[in-house]
Design an enzyme around this catalytic site. Structure first.
Site, PDB file in Angstrom:
ATOM      1  N   LEU A 169       0.816  -1.216   0.000  1.00  0.00           N
ATOM      2  CA  LEU A 169       0.000   0.000   0.000  1.00  0.00           C
ATOM      3  C   LEU A 169       0.854   1.273   0.000  1.00  0.00           C
ATOM      4  O   LEU A 169       1.692   1.470   0.880  1.00  0.00           O
ATOM      5  CB  LEU A 169      -0.916  -0.012   1.230  1.00  0.00           C
ATOM      6  N   ASP A 170       0.632   2.153  -0.977  1.00  0.00           N
ATOM      7  CA  ASP A 170       1.285   3.467  -1.061  1.00  0.00           C
ATOM      8  C   ASP A 170       2.802   3.379  -1.208  1.00  0.00           C
ATOM      9  O   ASP A 170       3.526   4.311  -0.871  1.00  0.00           O
ATOM     10  CB  ASP A 170       0.938   4.341   0.162  1.00  0.00           C
ATOM     11  N   GLN A 171       3.288   2.252  -1.700  1.00  0.00           N
ATOM     12  CA  GLN A 171       4.737   2.039  -1.807  1.00  0.00           C
ATOM     13  C   GLN A 171       5.216   1.959  -3.252  1.00  0.00           C
ATOM     14  O   GLN A 171       6.403   1.743  -3.494  1.00  0.00           O
ATOM     15  CB  GLN A 171       5.146   0.742  -1.074  1.00  0.00           C
TER      16      GLN A 171
END
Lengths: 283, 283, 283, 283
Positions: free
Chosen positions: C226-228
């Protein structure tokens, strides 16, 4: 309920004390206050106070009456407004839709608190943009021959809708002196350059020719001299040698609508005070 | 060892193929390449290539000789440089030290790769700033009467030190036409405004008067028309109604030194190409 | 007609020469070229070339066939695209409309060159926004229980419309691994913070709590973490102590839509190459 | 003469009226006033007033005595300062000189109004930078073994010079709890990242690894938790795939020194008030 008190006068000791005592004695609580003096040693003093007062709308007339004394004593220009009374706005456009679209969207989601009373255009093109918002759209053609007639139509429309604030959202016509006079510091224009650079027509072409590395946009109040009115807000964006005129226009559109939207919001919140040919923006 | 090939010519098919084959055949590996065409359909083509080549300094003369044919074929303006040969720089200053200090500091820590051969000033004030860096400081007074004489002294100094690049780090004197001609696109000036706004003297006073919400600085090559030369870099900073002229000057100092430093660095790295009155900056 | 050649491979001498000779021999004129090497001494080499070639669409298959040899020789990953073939896009949204509105407007005025094939949402709210654009709107509810089912519906829709590119325009649901795998580096998400700060939910609340002076937004390709994923673009805006969480959200909306629009445009123009968990954006 | 009155207390009606009447009655003229309430309905109220008062330094003690009553009545934290009394500053550095150089230069030209009483370093490297400014330089080595001893030396030095404000200008050592406690909200650190991203060591390496498109710097008051103190100021600069870690460091140096300088100036002017883990900066 929230009210706003706006004051300007010659700076001298005791103004803040007098005004704050007045508000305190009338049961108002100051929730926000900004002030500015053009010169600590005897300049012009500006103040904007947001205050909370129960049943403000019932009391506002009597509040104004009682403030008159202070106003006289300090020879102030002043006004007290209730946020319950929304400003009435007219948007003027020509063929470009980006500023109009942006204002309508912000208005619809509640960012811009105003009544958009009408949209006026010298073209029919943007009628379909306005239609879904149920705002009247007036097509008033402007040619050399009909200029005078158009000006009259404009004034009648503004009068009919009791408009306070006029937003020139890329309206590509000269505003006649009579309208400027009647709506002093109430007409906001977005100019598609970083003023005072590139005054007048085709600023992006001018910017391209000069080879600038940054372009900008400027929102200002309209005065009789073209693009010379008090600047409310400016912003910029980087460009480089790869950008053609059309790229500058594309990039500029985003700057224009941001700058115009911010300026309109500040104006609607009574955050902009005019001093000579400059603005004080209490942010 | 790293070399740089700079090319400009009328755009037409086959340029990149010819140049890259040439480099490949001579054992050079392209480590960085930038190109730009002012118009995909028959504009001017610009290219800057950084290449790696063993024993470049021994081979550079023969490389240049052999490139001549390609250059002629495509009617190019071109040059091949070795990064081992540093540019020789003269810094001109008057009384303000912020740009000078900044350049000297960046030079000392190795950010600016150049030989600073001398500092020239029409005042004695900044001699003590330069002294610790062991760079010669020449005080050449400039008055109406001595202007011609001073120009000669300047040219002799530049000649003596075999200077390539002249940096006007807030040098508040007009550059005479002879120097501009001799150092075409080699004289970098920092102007303390966001050009083309506020040309000429006292730009911060002008900005204050106009009430702009953003101030800027502009680095450009010096041409005969004051503040009209090709812009290399610009940057800006927000200001507001609370800022007096002195605040604009203070805030502007930081913008000026950043903009000048970036421009000087790009110039030293041969990243700036001039086309008419504009620059192409390969960043 | 304009084509694009994208290449990545182990850097070594002769790549540019081989590729540019190939294009030259096939009558293509390079109108724009960018390249990047992660390390001048033996890193990964990336190149994007825009070329002009008459009757490209007739020749593109044979061009690809003939390029295969070069591709093999240098062990390249490569592709040749015609700008005549538009990417097919799906936009995923939840309840917030600002990114969607902005994308649709840019698409309508021709800024975003793509076919927007469908809009998918886990809510019905934004159907009326999409309707005037005559784009199919699919309401696919997602709950804990229906997550698996919804994922299947999504994949079927994407397949039905032959979608290349998925834009998560404030779609507040986790993307299942199968979709991420099938659309590797083709799913663009806008995260409403300056990553890696404030990962996960409620980033504006987190930013308010931490008392940051600048907020931002980040567009990135979606990966399983997530969000990486690889960051395509970020931008920021100043805030201060006067701003409450709602102000951050309001200011952030403008940053989000700008960042997303730029990222989408670069993606559509094949300007974004992915290397590990980073992007190379040829601007 | 200019004085400053700083106030914080529970918000309630009448504060501004009481304070401004007090100043007015004592012959002081308010030249600038800022206020902030964390919540219009019963939050914490902060106010900073700049006032002009003749012979302030003779009257300041009696002014403080007489203000005590108001302070008690509203349960305020408050202080009255004269700008005639400069803050005494200690600068802590390690090996990097850019922030130190910048602070010293700004101090010398009068931008930073403070007495720089001493420079402390765990290395000898920067002694020569400080020498020309005639400021004492103390080399206090810090190792695991000498940490306790060093902390004592630091405290003795700060005490000896009656220091108010400590500036960590890229001082790469942990500040011990005792010093943090003794100089609460008086120790300003510059962290070379856009906090809360990239806490701790080597933030530029972290930023490079993550592939961010913007880097930043953060000035904050030091608290016991590393890099978690109240943020005073942040700023950013764009980077891209061409930038290696060393480029990020180079670009970052300029951001760091700007952010630190602004924060120090605001602190020296008593423009920064701390509320919980956040700052209110009256600009």
């Amino acid at each position: 309920m929230i009210g706003r008190l706006l004051v300007s006068c010659q700076d001298r000791p005791g103004i803040v004390a007098a005004v704050s005592r007045f508000l305190s004695e009338h049961g108002a609580n100051i929730v926000h206050s900004d002030q500015h003096s053009t010169d600590p040693e005897g300049g012009i003093f500006f103040m904007r106070i947001e205050f909370q007062l129960k049943e403000l709308d019932d009391k506002i007339e009597s509040l104004r009456e009682q403030f008159t004394e202070i106003g006289k004593h300090f020879e102030m220009e002043w006004r007290i407004e209730s946020t319950a009374k929304r400003k009435k706005t007219a948007i003027f456009v020509s063929k470009e839709d980006h500023c109009l679209q942006d204002l309508l969207w912000r208005w619809k989601i509640g960012e811009l608190v105003t009544d958009i009373s009408l949209v006026v255009s010298n073209h029919k093109d943007l009628e379909s943009v306005v239609k879904p918002f149920a705002i009247p759209y007036y097509h008033v053609p402007v040619t050399k021959e009909t200029r005078h007639e158009a000006a009259n139509s404009h004034l009648q429309l503004l009068d009919k809708y009791k408009v306070d604030t006029i937003i020139l959202a890329r309206y590509m016509q000269i505003i006649p002196p009579q309208m400027i006079e009647s709506y002093k510091n109430q007409i906001i224009n977005i100019h598609h350059s970083f003023l005072p650079a590139f005054v007048g027509g085709k600023p992006y072409d001018q910017a391209y020719e000069r080879g600038v590395k940054i372009i900008g946009a400027t929102a200002h109040y309209v005065t009789e001299e073209l693009d010379q009115g008090p600047i409310i807000e400016q912003d910029v964006q980087r460009v480089d040698h790869r950008h053609q005129v059309n790229d500058l226009k594309r990039i500029g559109r985003d700057v224009e609508r941001m700058v115009l939207a911010r300026s309109v919001q500040w104006h609607l919140h009574d955050q902009v005070l005019v001093h000579g040919n400059k603005t004080i923006v209490f942010r």
